[in-house]
Design an enzyme around this catalytic site. Structure first.
Site, PDB file in Angstrom:
ATOM      1  N   ASP A   1      -2.984  -6.709  -5.261  1.00 16.98           N
ATOM      2  CA  ASP A   1      -4.107  -6.652  -4.335  1.00 16.98           C
ATOM      3  C   ASP A   1      -3.473  -7.318  -2.706  1.00 16.98           C
ATOM      4  O   ASP A   1      -3.186  -8.436  -2.906  1.00 16.98           O
ATOM      5  CB  ASP A   1      -5.406  -7.344  -4.491  1.00 16.98           C
ATOM      6  CG  ASP A   1      -6.356  -7.374  -3.499  1.00 16.98           C
ATOM      7  OD1 ASP A   1      -6.178  -6.607  -2.426  1.00 16.98           O
ATOM      8  OD2 ASP A   1      -7.477  -7.521  -3.901  1.00 16.98           O
ATOM      9  N   MET A   2      -3.377  -6.449  -1.890  1.00 15.31           N
ATOM     10  CA  MET A   2      -2.603  -7.185  -0.457  1.00 15.31           C
ATOM     11  C   MET A   2      -3.605  -8.193  -0.113  1.00 15.31           C
ATOM     12  O   MET A   2      -3.036  -8.866   0.910  1.00 15.31           O
ATOM     13  CB  MET A   2      -2.357  -5.973   0.140  1.00 15.31           C
ATOM     14  CG  MET A   2      -3.676  -5.281   0.998  1.00 15.31           C
ATOM     15  SD  MET A   2      -3.417  -3.659   1.775  1.00 15.31           S
ATOM     16  CE  MET A   2      -4.823  -2.772   1.921  1.00 15.31           C
TER      17      MET A   2
ATOM     18  N   LYS B   1       2.904   1.065   6.323  1.00 15.67           N
ATOM     19  CA  LYS B   1       2.527   2.322   6.768  1.00 15.67           C
ATOM     20  C   LYS B   1       1.130   2.975   6.491  1.00 15.67           C
ATOM     21  O   LYS B   1       0.741   2.828   5.261  1.00 15.67           O
ATOM     22  CB  LYS B   1       3.640   3.248   6.390  1.00 15.67           C
ATOM     23  CG  LYS B   1       3.323   4.733   7.013  1.00 15.67           C
ATOM     24  CD  LYS B   1       4.517   5.677   6.448  1.00 15.67           C
ATOM     25  CE  LYS B   1       3.935   7.084   6.509  1.00 15.67           C
ATOM     26  NZ  LYS B   1       2.878   7.576   5.874  1.00 15.67           N
TER      27      LYS B   1
ATOM     28  N   GLU C   1      -7.876   3.744  15.112  1.00 12.67           N
ATOM     29  CA  GLU C   1      -6.637   3.936  15.667  1.00 12.67           C
ATOM     30  C   GLU C   1      -6.653   2.932  16.711  1.00 12.67           C
ATOM     31  O   GLU C   1      -7.973   2.718  17.310  1.00 12.67           O
ATOM     32  CB  GLU C   1      -6.058   5.288  16.079  1.00 12.67           C
ATOM     33  CG  GLU C   1      -6.108   6.411  15.158  1.00 12.67           C
ATOM     34  CD  GLU C   1      -5.256   5.973  13.885  1.00 12.67           C
ATOM     35  OE1 GLU C   1      -4.167   5.365  14.086  1.00 12.67           O
ATOM     36  OE2 GLU C   1      -5.618   6.196  12.762  1.00 12.67           O
TER      37      GLU C   1
ATOM     38  N   ASP D   1       0.965  -1.591  -4.673  1.00 12.10           N
ATOM     39  CA  ASP D   1      -0.310  -0.885  -4.456  1.00 12.10           C
ATOM     40  C   ASP D   1      -1.123  -1.222  -5.749  1.00 12.10           C
ATOM     41  O   ASP D   1      -1.143  -2.174  -6.533  1.00 12.10           O
ATOM     42  CB  ASP D   1      -0.085   0.614  -4.474  1.00 12.10           C
ATOM     43  CG  ASP D   1      -1.313   1.243  -3.806  1.00 12.10           C
ATOM     44  OD1 ASP D   1      -2.451   1.202  -3.792  1.00 12.10           O
ATOM     45  OD2 ASP D   1      -0.836   2.156  -2.741  1.00 12.10           O
TER      46      ASP D   1
ATOM     47  N   GLY E   1       0.811  -1.286  -0.197  1.00 17.53           N
ATOM     48  CA  GLY E   1       0.038  -0.040  -0.066  1.00 17.53           C
ATOM     49  C   GLY E   1       0.681   1.173  -0.065  1.00 17.53           C
ATOM     50  O   GLY E   1       0.696   2.204   0.916  1.00 17.53           O
TER      51      GLY E   1
ATOM     52  N   GLU F   1       2.445   2.897  12.475  1.00 19.72           N
ATOM     53  CA  GLU F   1       1.045   3.308  12.899  1.00 19.72           C
ATOM     54  C   GLU F   1       0.896   4.005  13.974  1.00 19.72           C
ATOM     55  O   GLU F   1       2.125   3.820  14.997  1.00 19.72           O
ATOM     56  CB  GLU F   1      -0.069   1.932  12.692  1.00 19.72           C
ATOM     57  CG  GLU F   1      -0.252   1.387  11.693  1.00 19.72           C
ATOM     58  CD  GLU F   1      -1.421   1.870  10.852  1.00 19.72           C
ATOM     59  OE1 GLU F   1      -1.953   3.073  11.147  1.00 19.72           O
ATOM     60  OE2 GLU F   1      -1.966   1.513   9.848  1.00 19.72           O
TER      61      GLU F   1
ATOM     62  N   HIS G   1      -4.688   0.992   9.822  1.00 19.38           N
ATOM     63  CA  HIS G   1      -5.661   1.846  10.472  1.00 19.38           C
ATOM     64  C   HIS G   1      -6.879   2.051   9.662  1.00 19.38           C
ATOM     65  O   HIS G   1      -8.020   2.490  10.020  1.00 19.38           O
ATOM     66  CB  HIS G   1      -5.039   3.245  11.067  1.00 19.38           C
ATOM     67  CG  HIS G   1      -4.891   4.252  10.218  1.00 19.38           C
ATOM     68  ND1 HIS G   1      -4.332   5.649  10.202  1.00 19.38           N
ATOM     69  CD2 HIS G   1      -4.476   4.121   8.724  1.00 19.38           C
ATOM     70  CE1 HIS G   1      -4.048   6.145   9.194  1.00 19.38           C
ATOM     71  NE2 HIS G   1      -4.322   5.328   8.363  1.00 19.38           N
ATOM     72  N   ASP G   2      -6.785   1.881   8.239  1.00 24.08           N
ATOM     73  CA  ASP G   2      -7.846   2.050   7.417  1.00 24.08           C
ATOM     74  C   ASP G   2      -8.825   0.868   7.580  1.00 24.08           C
ATOM     75  O   ASP G   2     -10.115   0.798   6.945  1.00 24.08           O
ATOM     76  CB  ASP G   2      -7.302   2.060   5.826  1.00 24.08           C
ATOM     77  CG  ASP G   2      -6.486   3.164   5.622  1.00 24.08           C
ATOM     78  OD1 ASP G   2      -6.801   4.276   6.510  1.00 24.08           O
ATOM     79  OD2 ASP G   2      -5.701   3.349   4.590  1.00 24.08           O
TER      80      ASP G   2
END
Ligand SMILES: C[S@@+](CC[C@H](N)C(=O)[O-])C[C@H]1O[C@@H](n2cnc3c(N)ncnc32)[C@H](O)[C@@H]1O
Length: 353
Positions: free
Chosen positions: A236-237, A250, A318, A216, A193, A283, A254-255
């Site tokens: 695609d991760m 990084k 978070e 990405d 990403g 993060e 958190h998304d």
């Protein structure tokens, strides 16, 4: 105490009543490149007349914007030799230079936060809180999630990617300087990403023996820059992540929901070697107990970032240390450590063995 609190509240409430206008004034200064105009004048401090002719706009509204920004300490108001008001930049206004691509500028991040697309989602936050889980402010405002929106709207995509890149330029040097040892014995790294991909450009510069991969979604990689020593790979991760000694990840986890994070972390674990593989996570860790006051000042930003996640990202959040421990254990990592880099983010290193 009661009177003191009342008096304080009667002042503080104006921050919330009118706070949007502060963001508007800052956005205005960035868009009109006022910090750059001040910086480029040979004669300092810069008078309003000189500033007005440098930016090419008439003085009346410019004066009022500068009066507010100077009052806030963003610019410094300094008397000139002949008694007029002049302005100089401060470390804060320099961080608002949009043409400055150093490791301090946050101009693009401010433009993302104040972008109408982002603001429309913030305005739906209360509906998200009422619903508990199902209501997604970004989707309610735009009919699709942030990734689908960015894929279809090149203007928003550029704003978003530039904002991420300015954070990368700020925090990745802190990672490579403070945690250089985690790259010892690492020959290959993949940035999962990667966005604009600048992080790996910095990593290979700091550690020239490393071969890096930027990874990405295809529409992001289609516009990605090329960096020497870094190979661009689209994918695609949630599928297959390119193999490397270390995964660097990084501001991705958190998304996503816990469930999705465990999937991404499992794919990351599978991408690194069983004996010496590691996943380097950059993060925020919220609710950490810190001894230093300065760290508490950043906790405000970490908790605000959590609100940003609620409004902008489907299931974004978070996490505190307990929540990180849970994700990493569920994903099958045998141990992990956290490094404090005195920043908004920390570095969490998860080991496969
Ligand atoms: C918040 S940005 C972070 C970018 C970069 N890591 C940084 O910190 O500047 C999240 C990135 O995740 C990427 N992304 C989202 N879904 C993805 C997927 N399924 N596979 C790979 N990348 C994905 C987005 O395209 C975006 O570049």
């Amino acid at each position: 105490m009661g009177d003191e609190e009342e008096a304080k509240a009667s002042v503080e409430i104006w921050r919330y009543a009118l706070g949007f206008a502060e963001m508007a004034a800052v956005k205005c200064a960035i868009e009109l490149k006022i910090p750059e105009a001040v910086e480029n004048q040979t004669s300092q401090p810069v008078t309003l007349a000189d500033l007005s002719s440098a930016v090419g706009f008439p003085p009346p509204l410019l004066r009022r914007i500068m009066r507010f920004l100077a009052h806030q300490g963003i610019f410094k108001a300094v008397p000139t030799k002949d008694g007029a008001t002049g302005y100089t930049n401060t470390p804060l206004s320099r961080r608002m230079m949009i043409t400055n691509r150093d490791d301090k500028s946050m101009a693009h991040m401010i433009l993302l936060s104040s972008n109408p697309v982002a603001v429309a989602s913030y305005l739906k936050l209360s509906s998200a809180v009422v619903s508990g889980k199902g209501f997604q402010p970004f989707e309610a405002a735009h009919g699709k999630d942030a990734w689908a929106y960015a894929a279809e709207d090149p203007g928003y995509r550029e704003t978003f990617n530039e904002a991420m890149a300015c954070d990368t330029r700020r925090v990745v040097p802190a990672v490579t300087n403070t945690c250089a040892d985690i790259f010892d014995g690492v020959s290959t790294v993949v940035d999962v990403g990667c966005g604009t991909g600048e992080a790996m450009g910095m990593v290979v510069k700091a550690f020239p023996w490393i071969k890096a991969f930027n990874f990405d979604l295809p529409h992001v990689m289609a516009g990605a820059s090329e960096f020497e020593g870094v190979e661009n790979v689209a994918g695609d991760m949630f599928g297959l992540i390119p193999r490397a000694d270390a995964v660097f990840i990084k501001w991705i986890l958190h998304d996503w929901s816990d469930e999705d994070c465990v999937k991404i972390l499992k794919r990351s674990r599978e991408a690194v070697p069983k004996e010496k593989g590691k996943v380097i996570i950059v993060e925020a860790v919220v609710e950490q107990k810190k001894e230093d006051d300065d760290d508490d000042k950043l906790e405000y930003a970490r908790l605000l970032l959590d609100v940003v996640m609620m409004a902008q990202m489907k299931n974004g959040r978070e996490r505190n240390m307990e929540e990180w421990d849970h994700l990493l254990t569920e994903a099958g990592f045998v141990r992990h450590e956290v490094r404090d880099i005195n920043d908004l983010q920390s570095v969490i290193i998860a080991y496969v063995s």
